[in-house]
Design an enzyme around this catalytic site. Structure first.
Site, PDB file in Angstrom:
ATOM      1  NE  ARG A  86      -2.349  -1.193   3.617  1.00 33.96           N
ATOM      2  CZ  ARG A  86      -1.800  -0.396   4.509  1.00 33.96           C
ATOM      3  NH1 ARG A  86      -1.816   0.923   4.317  1.00 33.96           N
ATOM      4  NH2 ARG A  86      -1.244  -0.866   5.602  1.00 33.96           N
ATOM      5  CE1 TYR A 216       0.186  -5.879  -1.848  1.00 29.17           C
ATOM      6  CE2 TYR A 216      -0.866  -3.878  -1.047  1.00 29.17           C
ATOM      7  CZ  TYR A 216      -0.385  -5.159  -0.821  1.00 29.17           C
ATOM      8  OH  TYR A 216      -0.492  -5.714   0.425  1.00 29.17           O
ATOM      9  N   GLY A 217      -2.903  -5.359  -4.398  1.00 33.27           N
ATOM     10  CA  GLY A 217      -4.211  -5.614  -3.786  1.00 33.27           C
ATOM     11  C   GLY A 217      -4.749  -4.508  -2.897  1.00 33.27           C
ATOM     12  CE  LYS A 225      -6.280  -3.434   4.505  1.00 37.16           C
ATOM     13  NZ  LYS A 225      -6.559  -3.870   5.882  1.00 37.16           N
ATOM     14  CG  HIS A 245      -7.425  -2.624  10.128  1.00 36.52           C
ATOM     15  ND1 HIS A 245      -6.121  -2.212  10.242  1.00 36.52           N
ATOM     16  CD2 HIS A 245      -7.390  -3.676   9.277  1.00 36.52           C
ATOM     17  CE1 HIS A 245      -5.332  -2.956   9.490  1.00 36.52           C
ATOM     18  NE2 HIS A 245      -6.076  -3.859   8.899  1.00 36.52           N
ATOM     19  CB  SER A 267      -0.816  -3.757   8.078  1.00 38.16           C
ATOM     20  OG  SER A 267      -1.832  -2.826   7.823  1.00 38.16           O
ATOM     21  CB  ALA A 268       2.197  -7.311   8.558  1.00 42.62           C
ATOM     22  CB  CYS A 269       0.274  -6.945  14.137  1.00 42.01           C
ATOM     23  SG  CYS A 269       1.348  -5.527  14.125  1.00 42.01           S
ATOM     24  CG  ASP A 294      -7.868  -6.860   6.953  1.00 46.73           C
ATOM     25  OD1 ASP A 294      -7.015  -6.537   7.801  1.00 46.73           O
ATOM     26  OD2 ASP A 294      -8.007  -6.256   5.879  1.00 46.73           O
ATOM     27  NE  ARG A 385      -0.166  -8.571   1.999  1.00 43.76           N
ATOM     28  CZ  ARG A 385      -0.868  -7.948   2.949  1.00 43.76           C
ATOM     29  NH1 ARG A 385      -2.065  -8.365   3.271  1.00 43.76           N
ATOM     30  NH2 ARG A 385      -0.357  -6.934   3.594  1.00 43.76           N
ATOM     31  CG  ASN A 512      -1.124 -15.395  21.061  1.00 40.52           C
ATOM     32  OD1 ASN A 512      -0.228 -15.279  21.885  1.00 40.52           O
ATOM     33  ND2 ASN A 512      -0.970 -15.059  19.794  1.00 40.52           N
TER      34      ASN A 512
HETATM   35  C1  OXD Z   1      -3.226  -4.400   5.498  1.00 36.71           C
HETATM   36  C2  OXD Z   1      -3.836  -5.589   4.869  1.00 36.71           C
HETATM   37  O1  OXD Z   1      -2.290  -3.805   4.938  1.00 36.71           O
HETATM   38  O2  OXD Z   1      -4.751  -6.161   5.477  1.00 36.71           O
HETATM   39  O3  OXD Z   1      -3.684  -4.032   6.594  1.00 36.71           O
HETATM   40  O4  OXD Z   1      -3.447  -5.952   3.756  1.00 36.71           O
HETATM   41 MN    MN Z   2      -5.408  -5.151   7.215  1.00 38.87          MN
END
Ligand code: OXD
Ligand code: MN
Length: 601
Positions: A86, A216-217, A225, A245, A267-269, A294, A385, A512
């Site tokens: 992004r 890009y997606g 998004k 989100h 993102s990516a966590c 998401d 992805r 977790n």
């Molecule tokens: C992000 C995604 O970037 O979900 O948050 O792709």
């Molecule tokens: Mn996301």
């Protein structure tokens, strides 16, 4: 210049499902006159259409078919190397005034931006096919569900939208023929995929999006998004609901008692990993099911929050996904999936850093170059992805499609923090919970272009996705709280705290569940906690750590509140609020003062 998206000529009966709604027809006609495509392809989402588009995508080398035995009905796509994430610096909210977009968004004037984009789109689709993709966001029978139409000249976008949304005739039917009905207008063109001509523009007042210059997606699957979060959050405030989100998961006890939890991580966590969690052996009989990974759309009913996942697929980060980190994701991407920017092995399989088993002796990397384990470059891009249908997920929640949504017992905020933030704590109340969300921070990842690993404030994980003034967004959260007679409890988690040696203190992934169990117990009022200046923390014996090989010292460190660290953290909260230039609601300023006062005691 080479045409990167040559027009297709579908056989008779494919690509001709024009909707009856005059507003849609007029809009498509307008874009057609501007972009001058060779032809218009009206998608209906049928199998015949799918087959035709796949054949064409392979013929154009947009997709490479993978080994049918190893990954049935799945394909690899390589994006332009300049276009892999992004682009927040090229993302704009175009509201009549700058104040409406607020201090955290790039703003540009709607009239000027339309003019600029019209210039960029003029003749942009010449020699190409203009695809019209109708889709709905949300379960088919939900009052929260919304209709969108995306125009695109990218066949990859059409095929991805087919996975990520409920696409085709279902949306045309839902919209009906009322020209005044609400629907989102999205226009996308690859142009020439030049970063200098890349813009992702949102016009909330018009319920419209225009995205150019990227494939890009996150920039071009406009349902996600752009619509479900940026425009969605704007509509949500106006209409009294929430677009967040957040992942949504279900947790069922061995006795059959079920709770739903929504969690906002940047993102990516690890949202997808958490949403597909498999409890450790010690939790035999407990089940975790995925509603979404998401995005959550939530409405108030009977004083409670009910959530739906508006999407129909997963667009997840591939590297690091394996049978240990996320077996359910591995199953979800075994077939009927699109992969973007991973490596291709000599036997037509896909590979990425962190996949199970040894690396292949030879592969073709994400840029299309030869790769061996000795190569300096990564085989898969760090933000490569997968795009996979939710139906592939073995733990998809059976009520995933429930129109009224699922009642949320707890909201979790979290980020990637090496220090300061304990493993888990609970807010004192809703308003304090909103403060936790508003001051949330995380170390940046490869999901967006820019430096990786820097701590940035990311309120409610919505910094790149809130489609209006962040101060008004905080106010909306506070107002929602006032309408809830039975609000979810609010928590903060951090799976990423590191010890002095620089190693993660918490094993994460399936373990977790231990934290989730405490959260669920707290929601039922059935577990203990200790009051601290930052909120309620589990006592050593409140977390179920049975059969977990973890040092008591590590647990102490995980739950430690270091006053020096928190002094700095508090200063960062103040600095962040100050940087927002006076838009922060007084309730949150007061929360900041209360936090300081609790530490001063
Ligand atoms: C992000 C995604 O970037 O979900 O948050 O792709
Ligand atoms: Mn996301």
């Amino acid at each position: 210049m080479k045409n990167i998206a040559p027009a297709i000529s579908p056989p008779a009966g494919i690509g001709d499902s024009k909707p009856g709604n005059q507003a849609v027809l007029d809009w498509v006609h307008e874009v057609e006159l501007l972009a001058k495509p060779e032809n218009v392809f009206w998608c209906d989402g049928s199998e015949r259409e799918h087959d035709c588009l796949l054949q064409e995508a392979m013929r154009q080398n947009v997709l490479i078919k993978l080994n049918e035995k190893k990954v049935p009905r799945s394909y690899l796509h390589r994006s332009n190397p300049n276009d892999v994430a992004r682009v927040e610096q090229f993302t704009f909210i175009c509201t009549p005034t700058k104040a409406e977009a607020g201090p955290t968004n790039n703003w540009s004037d709607p009239a000027e931006t339309y003019t600029k984009l019209q210039g960029m789109l003029t003749g942009a689709m010449s020699g190409r096919t203009l695809f019209v993709v109708p889709y709905i966001m949300g379960p088919p029978d939900s009052p929260l569900t919304k209709v969108g139409f995306e125009i695109t000249d990218s066949i990859y976008v059409v095929l991805s939208m087919r996975i990520m949304t409920r696409m085709g005739a279902i949306a045309v039917k839902r919209l009906g023929n009322d020209p005044a009905a609400e629907w989102n207008r999205g226009v996308h063109s690859l142009l020439d995929v030049d970063p200098a001509r890349r813009l992702i523009c949102h016009f909330p007042q018009d319920n419209a999006i225009i995205s150019v210059g990227s494939g890009y997606g996150g920039n071009v699957l406009l349902s996600k998004k752009c619509f479900a979060l940026r425009i969605g959050s704007y509509l949500a405030r106006k209409q009294g609901w929430m677009a967040e989100h957040m992942l949504i998961l279900g947790v069922e006890s061995p006795e059959g008692k079920k709770h739903y939890v929504a969690a906002a991580f940047p993102s990516a966590c690890g949202k997808t990993n958490f949403a597909m969690l498999i409890p450790p052996k010690h939790f035999a009989g407990w089940k975790v099911t995925t509603v979404g990974d998401d995005i959550a759309w939530m409405q108030i009913r009977d004083g409670r929050l009910f959530a739906v996942n508006p999407e129909n697929g997963y667009f997840g980060v591939v590297p690091g996904t394996n049978c240990k980190s996320n077996p359910n994701a591995m199953k979800s991407i075994e077939h009927d999936s699109l992969y973007t920017n991973v490596a291709l092995t000599d036997d037509g399989d896909v590979w990425w850093e962190g996949k199970d088993g040894p690396p292949p002796k030879h592969a073709v990397d994400w840029r299309g170059n030869d790769w061996t384990p000795d190569s300096k470059e990564k085989a898969a891009h760090p933000n490569s992805r997968f795009t996979a249908p939710v139906r592939n997920n073995p733990v998809l929640d059976p009520d995933f499609e429930k129109g009224e949504g699922l009642p949320i017992s707890a909201i979790i905020f979290g980020g990637r923090r090496s220090n300061t933030m304990p493993l888990v704590f609970q807010s004192f109340d809703w308003e304090h919970g909103v403060y936790l969300g508003a001051t949330m921070a995380s170390e940046t990842t490869a999901a967006a272009t820019g430096a990786v690993g820097q701590v940035r404030r990311d309120p409610m994980a919505m910094l790149p996705f809130c489609g209006y003034n962040i101060g008004d967004y905080f106010r909306h959260w506070l107002a929602i709280g006032k309408r809830l007679t039975n609000p979810p409890l609010i928590f903060n988690v951090n799976w990423f705290r590191k010890g002095e040696s620089g190693k993660f203190l918490w094993p994460g992934f399936g373990d977790n569940m231990r934290v989730l169990k405490w959260i669920i117990d707290r929601s039922e009022g059935s577990n203990g906690a200790l009051k601290s200046p930052i909120g309620w923390l589990p006592g050593l014996h409140d977390l179920d750590l049975a059969e977990l090989e973890i040092d008591h010292k590590c647990v102490d460190e995980l739950l430690e509140i270091d006053h020096e660290d928190w002094k700095k953290e508090l200063a960062e909260h103040k600095k962040f609020f100050d940087s927002l230039g006076g838009v922060v609601p007084k309730e949150l300023i007061s929360q900041c003062e209360q936090l300081a006062a609790r530490f001063a005691k």
